[in-house]
Design an enzyme around this catalytic site. Structure first.
Site, PDB file in Angstrom:
ATOM      1  N   GLY A  46     -30.563  10.061 -48.884  1.00 38.30           N
ATOM      2  CA  GLY A  46     -30.880  10.506 -47.533  1.00 38.30           C
ATOM      3  C   GLY A  46     -30.903  12.021 -47.480  1.00 38.30           C
ATOM      4  O   GLY A  46     -30.194  12.677 -48.247  1.00 38.30           O
ATOM      5  N   GLN A  51     -30.534  20.264 -43.485  1.00 36.65           N
ATOM      6  CA  GLN A  51     -30.029  20.538 -44.845  1.00 36.65           C
ATOM      7  C   GLN A  51     -30.960  21.466 -45.619  1.00 36.65           C
ATOM      8  O   GLN A  51     -30.539  22.086 -46.591  1.00 36.65           O
ATOM      9  CB  GLN A  51     -29.843  19.226 -45.633  1.00 36.65           C
ATOM     10  CG  GLN A  51     -28.713  18.353 -45.096  1.00 36.65           C
ATOM     11  CD  GLN A  51     -28.553  17.100 -45.925  1.00 36.65           C
ATOM     12  OE1 GLN A  51     -29.233  16.099 -45.685  1.00 36.65           O
ATOM     13  NE2 GLN A  51     -27.682  17.137 -46.915  1.00 36.65           N
ATOM     14  N   CYS A 101     -22.571  13.708 -49.993  1.00 40.14           N
ATOM     15  CA  CYS A 101     -23.619  14.441 -49.277  1.00 40.14           C
ATOM     16  C   CYS A 101     -24.164  15.533 -50.186  1.00 40.14           C
ATOM     17  O   CYS A 101     -23.387  16.222 -50.847  1.00 40.14           O
ATOM     18  CB  CYS A 101     -23.036  15.064 -48.011  1.00 40.14           C
ATOM     19  SG  CYS A 101     -24.227  16.022 -47.052  1.00 40.14           S
ATOM     20  N   LEU A 102     -25.479  15.673 -50.208  1.00 36.29           N
ATOM     21  CA  LEU A 102     -26.095  16.715 -51.043  1.00 36.29           C
ATOM     22  C   LEU A 102     -25.649  18.112 -50.608  1.00 36.29           C
ATOM     23  O   LEU A 102     -25.700  19.041 -51.407  1.00 36.29           O
ATOM     24  CB  LEU A 102     -27.624  16.604 -50.991  1.00 36.29           C
ATOM     25  CG  LEU A 102     -28.180  15.353 -51.676  1.00 36.29           C
ATOM     26  CD1 LEU A 102     -29.667  15.184 -51.350  1.00 36.29           C
ATOM     27  CD2 LEU A 102     -27.975  15.435 -53.189  1.00 36.29           C
ATOM     28  N   HIS A 143     -24.804   8.893 -40.914  1.00 40.10           N
ATOM     29  CA  HIS A 143     -24.527  10.111 -41.693  1.00 40.10           C
ATOM     30  C   HIS A 143     -25.610  11.166 -41.450  1.00 40.10           C
ATOM     31  O   HIS A 143     -25.309  12.338 -41.195  1.00 40.10           O
ATOM     32  CB  HIS A 143     -24.429   9.748 -43.177  1.00 40.10           C
ATOM     33  CG  HIS A 143     -24.257  10.912 -44.102  1.00 40.10           C
ATOM     34  ND1 HIS A 143     -23.103  11.126 -44.842  1.00 40.10           N
ATOM     35  CD2 HIS A 143     -25.090  11.938 -44.428  1.00 40.10           C
ATOM     36  CE1 HIS A 143     -23.236  12.237 -45.541  1.00 40.10           C
ATOM     37  NE2 HIS A 143     -24.440  12.749 -45.330  1.00 40.10           N
ATOM     38  N   GLU A 144     -26.869  10.736 -41.544  1.00 42.34           N
ATOM     39  CA  GLU A 144     -27.984  11.680 -41.374  1.00 42.34           C
ATOM     40  C   GLU A 144     -28.086  12.159 -39.930  1.00 42.34           C
ATOM     41  O   GLU A 144     -28.380  13.329 -39.670  1.00 42.34           O
ATOM     42  CB  GLU A 144     -29.307  11.047 -41.819  1.00 42.34           C
ATOM     43  CG  GLU A 144     -29.372  10.627 -43.291  1.00 42.34           C
ATOM     44  CD  GLU A 144     -28.953  11.711 -44.266  1.00 42.34           C
ATOM     45  OE1 GLU A 144     -29.101  12.902 -43.946  1.00 42.34           O
ATOM     46  OE2 GLU A 144     -28.442  11.368 -45.345  1.00 42.34           O
ATOM     47  N   HIS A 147     -25.966  15.079 -39.218  1.00 49.56           N
ATOM     48  CA  HIS A 147     -26.538  16.378 -39.628  1.00 49.56           C
ATOM     49  C   HIS A 147     -27.335  17.000 -38.474  1.00 49.56           C
ATOM     50  O   HIS A 147     -27.326  18.216 -38.289  1.00 49.56           O
ATOM     51  CB  HIS A 147     -27.469  16.215 -40.837  1.00 49.56           C
ATOM     52  CG  HIS A 147     -26.753  16.125 -42.153  1.00 49.56           C
ATOM     53  ND1 HIS A 147     -26.028  17.170 -42.686  1.00 49.56           N
ATOM     54  CD2 HIS A 147     -26.676  15.121 -43.059  1.00 49.56           C
ATOM     55  CE1 HIS A 147     -25.529  16.802 -43.868  1.00 49.56           C
ATOM     56  NE2 HIS A 147     -25.905  15.559 -44.118  1.00 49.56           N
TER      57      HIS A 147
HETATM   58  C1  QAP Z   1     -25.976  10.258 -47.315  1.00 51.20           C
HETATM   59  O1  QAP Z   1     -26.022  11.110 -49.484  1.00 51.20           O
HETATM   60  C2  QAP Z   1     -25.269   8.953 -47.462  1.00 51.20           C
HETATM   61  O2  QAP Z   1     -21.992  14.901 -54.119  1.00 51.20           O
HETATM   62  C3  QAP Z   1     -26.851  10.589 -48.483  1.00 51.20           C
HETATM   63  O3  QAP Z   1     -23.070  15.668 -56.466  1.00 51.20           O
HETATM   64  C4  QAP Z   1     -23.986   8.911 -48.024  1.00 51.20           C
HETATM   65  O4  QAP Z   1     -27.672  11.098 -50.991  1.00 51.20           O
HETATM   66  C5  QAP Z   1     -25.849   7.789 -47.052  1.00 51.20           C
HETATM   67  C6  QAP Z   1     -25.264  13.282 -53.830  1.00 51.20           C
HETATM   68  C7  QAP Z   1     -23.334   7.699 -48.159  1.00 51.20           C
HETATM   69  C8  QAP Z   1     -25.182   6.578 -47.185  1.00 51.20           C
HETATM   70  C9  QAP Z   1     -23.921   6.529 -47.737  1.00 51.20           C
HETATM   71  C10 QAP Z   1     -23.987  13.709 -53.525  1.00 51.20           C
HETATM   72  C11 QAP Z   1     -25.810  13.673 -55.035  1.00 51.20           C
HETATM   73  C12 QAP Z   1     -26.067  12.484 -52.903  1.00 51.20           C
HETATM   74  C13 QAP Z   1     -23.258  14.488 -54.419  1.00 51.20           C
HETATM   75  C14 QAP Z   1     -26.533  11.402 -50.726  1.00 51.20           C
HETATM   76  C15 QAP Z   1     -23.828  14.879 -55.630  1.00 51.20           C
HETATM   77  C16 QAP Z   1     -25.096  14.469 -55.931  1.00 51.20           C
HETATM   78  C17 QAP Z   1     -25.657  12.122 -51.657  1.00 51.20           C
HETATM   79 CO    CO Z   2     -25.451  14.541 -45.876  1.00 52.27          CO
END
Ligand code: QAP
Ligand code: CO
Length: 175
Positions: A46, A51, A101-102, A143-144, A147
């Site tokens: 996501g 972001q 989270c990215l 989550h999104e 943001h």
């Molecule tokens: C949001 O999160 C989300 O720490 C999207 O080092 C989270 O794509 C949706 C990511 C949980 C549903 C459930 C995080 C990649 C990606 C990191 C992500 C990392 C590399 C997170």
């Molecule tokens: Co996020």
């Protein structure tokens, strides 16, 4: 198509509330294309516009795609959904999910969210949709959407946990 830079905590620009999209034009399509490309490249499931420092009510989610075992650059079953001007309502049930989270790389913590939600949103053509989500998709949408309100998942931890996670990130940045 272009990759965009992802802002990371504690960048204060992540706290800016987003504004509604009013023009469903080619500029919006290019922005969303870039968001999808940036999400897959990260890789993530996501990504919200703030972001990448665009403070508009847009996010993209794809919980379906898989990466090739031999070549992680090859992605299969891509199925991105674009959410524009989303509104969440009918929140019910509870789900505990270890989120990341990215914009908060390397941090994963359990967050409690609603397990069933209804969302009104618009697509790139300006067409309105109303859909129900549960499980991981419900977690991702909430989550999104956070943001867009200028909130991160680390703001939703307990007071003590939130403070310690934020301190740890800031300490590690000073080293
Ligand atoms: C949001 O999160 C989300 O720490 C999207 O080092 C989270 O794509 C949706 C990511 C949980 C549903 C459930 C995080 C990649 C990606 C990191 C992500 C990392 C590399 C997170
Ligand atoms: Co996020």
């Amino acid at each position: 198509m272009a990759l965009r830079e992802i802002l990371t905590y504690p960048n204060p620009r992540l706290a800016i509330p987003s504004e509604a999209v009013t023009e469903f034009d080619s500029k919006l399509r290019t922005l969303v294309d870039d968001m999808i490309e940036t999400m897959y490249e990260a890789p993530g499931i996501g990504l919200a516009a703030p972001q990448i420092d665009v403070h508009k009510k847009i996010f993209v989610i794809d919980i379906d795609y898989e990466t090739d075992e031999d070549d992680p650059k090859i992605l299969r079953n891509k199925n991105p959904t674009v959410f524009i001007n989303p509104v969440i309502y009918n929140q019910a049930g509870e789900i505990l999910y270890k989120e990341g989270c990215l914009s908060v790389p390397g941090v994963y913590e359990e967050v409690k969210r609603a397990d069933m939600i209804t969302v009104d949103f618009f697509d790139l053509d300006g067409k309105k949709h109303t859909e129900d989500f549960s499980g991981l998709m419900a977690v991702a949408v909430q989550h999104e959407n956070d943001h867009l309100l200028g909130r991160l998942f680390i703001d939703r931890l307990s007071f003590v946990k939130s403070r310690s996670v934020k301190k740890k990130i800031k300490r590690e940045l000073e080293e």
